[in-house]
Motif scaffolding. Structure first.
Motif, PDB file in Angstrom:
ATOM      1  N   ALA A   1       0.820  -1.206   0.000  1.00 40.41           N
ATOM      2  CA  ALA A   1       0.000   0.000   0.000  1.00 40.41           C
ATOM      3  C   ALA A   1       0.852   1.253   0.000  1.00 40.41           C
ATOM      4  O   ALA A   1       0.490   2.258  -0.604  1.00 40.41           O
ATOM      5  N   ASP A   2       1.991   1.182   0.641  1.00 38.33           N
ATOM      6  CA  ASP A   2       2.767   2.404   0.873  1.00 38.33           C
ATOM      7  C   ASP A   2       4.118   2.403   0.159  1.00 38.33           C
ATOM      8  O   ASP A   2       5.016   3.143   0.527  1.00 38.33           O
ATOM      9  N   ARG A   3       4.255   1.551  -0.861  1.00 40.12           N
ATOM     10  CA  ARG A   3       5.497   1.519  -1.639  1.00 40.12           C
ATOM     11  C   ARG A   3       5.169   1.890  -3.079  1.00 40.12           C
ATOM     12  O   ARG A   3       4.161   1.438  -3.636  1.00 40.12           O
TER      13      ARG A   3
ATOM     14  N   GLY B   1      10.943   9.144  -3.023  1.00 37.72           N
ATOM     15  CA  GLY B   1       9.554   8.915  -3.426  1.00 37.72           C
ATOM     16  C   GLY B   1       9.131   7.465  -3.395  1.00 37.72           C
ATOM     17  O   GLY B   1       8.023   7.125  -3.824  1.00 37.72           O
ATOM     18  N   SER B   2       9.971   6.603  -2.858  1.00 37.37           N
ATOM     19  CA  SER B   2       9.627   5.177  -2.867  1.00 37.37           C
ATOM     20  C   SER B   2       8.573   4.842  -1.809  1.00 37.37           C
ATOM     21  O   SER B   2       7.876   3.854  -1.933  1.00 37.37           O
TER      22      SER B   2
ATOM     23  N   ALA C   1      -1.870   9.253   4.118  1.00 34.58           N
ATOM     24  CA  ALA C   1      -2.799   8.184   4.488  1.00 34.58           C
ATOM     25  C   ALA C   1      -3.948   8.058   3.490  1.00 34.58           C
ATOM     26  O   ALA C   1      -4.350   6.945   3.119  1.00 34.58           O
ATOM     27  N   ALA C   2      -4.476   9.185   3.054  1.00 32.60           N
ATOM     28  CA  ALA C   2      -5.618   9.144   2.126  1.00 32.60           C
ATOM     29  C   ALA C   2      -5.203   8.482   0.812  1.00 32.60           C
ATOM     30  O   ALA C   2      -5.938   7.653   0.251  1.00 32.60           O
ATOM     31  N   ARG C   3      -3.987   8.820   0.353  1.00 35.48           N
ATOM     32  CA  ARG C   3      -3.528   8.248  -0.909  1.00 35.48           C
ATOM     33  C   ARG C   3      -3.273   6.755  -0.765  1.00 35.48           C
ATOM     34  O   ARG C   3      -3.614   5.964  -1.649  1.00 35.48           O
ATOM     35  N   VAL C   4      -2.694   6.384   0.359  1.00 32.52           N
ATOM     36  CA  VAL C   4      -2.435   4.966   0.584  1.00 32.52           C
ATOM     37  C   VAL C   4      -3.758   4.191   0.620  1.00 32.52           C
ATOM     38  O   VAL C   4      -3.893   3.123  -0.005  1.00 32.52           O
ATOM     39  N   ALA C   5      -4.749   4.753   1.308  1.00 31.06           N
ATOM     40  CA  ALA C   5      -6.045   4.079   1.431  1.00 31.06           C
ATOM     41  C   ALA C   5      -6.704   3.922   0.054  1.00 31.06           C
ATOM     42  O   ALA C   5      -7.255   2.854  -0.273  1.00 31.06           O
TER      43      ALA C   5
ATOM     44  N   CYS D   1       0.125  -5.445   2.219  1.00 30.57           N
ATOM     45  CA  CYS D   1       1.091  -5.326   3.309  1.00 30.57           C
ATOM     46  C   CYS D   1       1.129  -3.893   3.826  1.00 30.57           C
ATOM     47  O   CYS D   1       1.290  -2.952   3.062  1.00 30.57           O
ATOM     48  N   VAL D   2       1.004  -3.776   5.127  1.00 32.75           N
ATOM     49  CA  VAL D   2       1.123  -2.485   5.799  1.00 32.75           C
ATOM     50  C   VAL D   2       2.387  -2.535   6.632  1.00 32.75           C
ATOM     51  O   VAL D   2       2.580  -3.487   7.383  1.00 32.75           O
ATOM     52  N   HIS D   3       3.244  -1.535   6.499  1.00 33.32           N
ATOM     53  CA  HIS D   3       4.500  -1.589   7.259  1.00 33.32           C
ATOM     54  C   HIS D   3       4.292  -1.162   8.700  1.00 33.32           C
ATOM     55  O   HIS D   3       3.545  -0.235   8.981  1.00 33.32           O
ATOM     56  N   GLY D   4       4.992  -1.852   9.591  1.00 35.83           N
ATOM     57  CA  GLY D   4       4.762  -1.637  11.009  1.00 35.83           C
ATOM     58  C   GLY D   4       5.808  -0.788  11.682  1.00 35.83           C
ATOM     59  O   GLY D   4       5.648  -0.419  12.845  1.00 35.83           O
TER      60      GLY D   4
END
Lengths: 252, 252, 252, 252
Positions: free
Chosen positions: B164-166, B181-182, B187-191, B219-222
């Protein structure tokens, strides 16, 4: 009577003892689980060698101390120790499963072995770890130790052991490894002691007397140069005395 | 759709991320197994927290590299890697059992995750380890990786995941973590990306195009400061899009 | 009066405390040497930060126990402990040299700190290590400890310390960390205690009395959330009491 | 001509090779620094043995990989590698100082040795570490390697070495250890090769040709069962050819 020995005590490039030769003689193998010794590839190989020979596989759990080979007491919190024992049991369980076998018993190693003779908190941690991981595992330790007393109370199967090549004090305690004369290296004498342990239930002490011992297993050390020769001498002597050698757990 | 995150990545005194908050949101938990992170007490606690919430427990297996957090490629012999994966699976299995739960899937961590995308020998080692330890375990990895191809051939259940966030390249590859930019932190964009992955089966790329992805898990990074907040935003957005969140394995 | 704090206690990805903020306040920095915490890159960075601020660099030597953060007593052979202390001194010396600085003193960490209060064999091992590595290093420890007594006999420069945020028993001993009330977190009270230690040579005890202390240094803990704020409060209070803050070693 | 060998490659209980026998023969000793092998007590003992015999002490720096004996490439960040090399140099320096000796040169071990032949980033990290720790140290490595080229550019003293018991390809490269015929075990043949290296500056290759080599040192491996016998045969052969054996560094 059962004969047990430590195996799998190498780490990576470093080897320790002649596992194959020992596994040809003993009936139970205490396999190092990676904390004081034992890398995963070695653990798996040893499990297969043991399984091929019908030798029972035991988890030789120890302190997290490769640099000290698990021979130094570590004053750990019981809850952490319990988790580390569970981790080691699972890890060896995985390696055994990879070899088509399974773990049948647990024996603490080195300084942890000595600690759980009297240190009730650490002994309880080991017992709780076994009970929560697999209560069908037997517990191998010093007869009369806190470990076995607590394991019995937790309704685990307990097995006391005697040492063939370690000197005993008249009160039944082991003489410290660092004391002169604490190790008995004469094969004939070691074999003779084993026969008395098995046939008469007594072990000779340093002052010439003997003390009763309720051992179901005899420990043979694997890190001495002539370990497998000694083990073979014991096996032969017990055979000649018509003492049946077999593991204390039912094999599957 | 499944949401997975890395948990249990502390070691002893050192903590990493907010496991409780993440476990309240995700449906699958990748639990560190002690080689790149994760001490036994933490592993056990995390397994219990996951079990209490009905979150599936996965083995986040990695290289033996605490100092590098498993993020550095190690050119290991496949046979040694296989044994080390089996060891980690067993160890986490033990901790899970101690918590009354069980391991349901495997996901390689860090540099091993990246290696098994293309390195067929290491990918095969991981697959063989899983097959010999427990062939009912699912394998979670990058869609299109060697790992999943070989796992499928070994008749293991495979699950592809998207990030989601890569940031993704137009050819569907992940942009390297070290490139500017990797990482996507809004949060809104990831969602929003997650909803497209789940609903349309595509993921946005850096050049504004999008590529198909067959992800069954996101996968969500922790280890980012706002990891659990991000995870919650994703969960909410997916809920609003009527996308059902649940783990890819049947829970027992 | 000197203010000392523990720094560099991260390991790889894991961080611990705010070293920069602490180094802006203290006059002596106890730098972890890789055995209980501290990776080489962190050690080098911390040495440079300390050197830039004129803060004296001390070797915070500990047991080899990353998993336990050096907080568990290990019953080591003195000869092995001596060699391990020499190794750590050299390692930090290398990192300091890389940062254009040098090590000026030694302070045992955690369980080793506590052990050398009474354990003469381990205290002697630490003293011998310092003497054989560099007899110009000062030794920082608990006033009245075996460590300082033996160091003095070996003609090393000794420095006693008091604890600003730890409760004392009426006999001058520290209350165990695990006991309730053992840690004092109120900044004003901690600062006030420091002024009494520095100006009057006494420290308040739990029963309302006070005991004499010959401290040349006050230890501020670095792993509490508000460590640097506490350190700053102490510095301000000592300044207002016209107590000069500087390290106990001559800086080069 | 100089003869160098690896020593101190045990770890705790595990030993490796016969250091005493080797140190009676070689002129330079590559001492493991604790990352791939070598515990502090062993390091100190080996330094004393070397110093007693006038053998030059070198830092055998390696990857942090006890489980792999430093024989596996690790894709480390150069800045971290640089710090780890500085740490190892300092640590061995401390042990040597404890033995009344000092480190005179640096030789990378195992996979790091191979990496710095071509990997310019890791080679530069090693060179920077040496330059920042002590620019009077010599650098021992493969003739023609990136390591020696970069060390020369940094104005460090460089020393190329040849291998007595490793097969060479016609282009002057070493045949991989895993290839059949890569190790030469016949003592007479090894000795003869050494004489040609020393007297004629050429080394025999696998196709019967020979290639020029500018070796100032010959490496003898220490972990083969007959290592010290081989080293002695080389020493004798070189003596009979009137080739003077001495270390490449000036001893103090």
């Amino acid at each position: 009577m059962d004969l047990n020995a430590d195996v799998g005590e190498g780490f990576g490039k470093w080897t320790c003892g002649d596992d194959r030769a020992l596994l040809d003689v003993v009936t139970s193998a205490n396999v190092a689980c990676g904390f004081h010794a034992g890398d995963p590839a070695t653990m798996r190989d040893v499990c297969r060698l043991a399984a091929d020979r019908g030798v029972a596989i035991g988890a030789h759990v120890g302190y997290r101390d490769l640099a000290g080979f698990g021979r130094r007491f570590i004053d750990m919190e019981p809850a952490v120790l319990r988790a580390e024992v569970v981790y080691q049991l699972g890890a060896l369980g995985g390696c055994a499963r990879g070899a088509g076998a399974s773990v049948r018993y647990v024996k603490p190693h080195g300084a942890l072995y000595n600690a759980v003779v009297n240190n009730a908190a650490q002994a309880a941690a080991v017992v709780e770890a076994i009970a929560e991981y697999d209560s069908s595992l037997a517990v191998l330790g010093l007869a009369g130790s806190q470990l076995l007393a607590l394991a019995q109370r937790a309704e685990l199967r307990t097995v006391g052991e005697a040492f063939a090549d370690r000197a005993y004090a008249p009160d039944g305690r082991l003489i410290s490894r660092s004391a002169p004369g604490s190790m008995i290296s004469n094969a004939a004498r070691v074999a003779e002691r084993c026969v008395r342990i098995a046939a008469e239930g007594v072990v000779d002490t340093v002052d010439g007397s003997c003390v009763p011992t309720r051992a179901e297993s005899i420990c043979v050390h694997g890190d001495t140069p002539n370990a497998s020769r000694l083990a073979r001498a014991i096996r032969t002597a017990l055979g000649e005395a018509n003492i049946d050698l077999r593991t204390f757990v039912e094999q599957v």
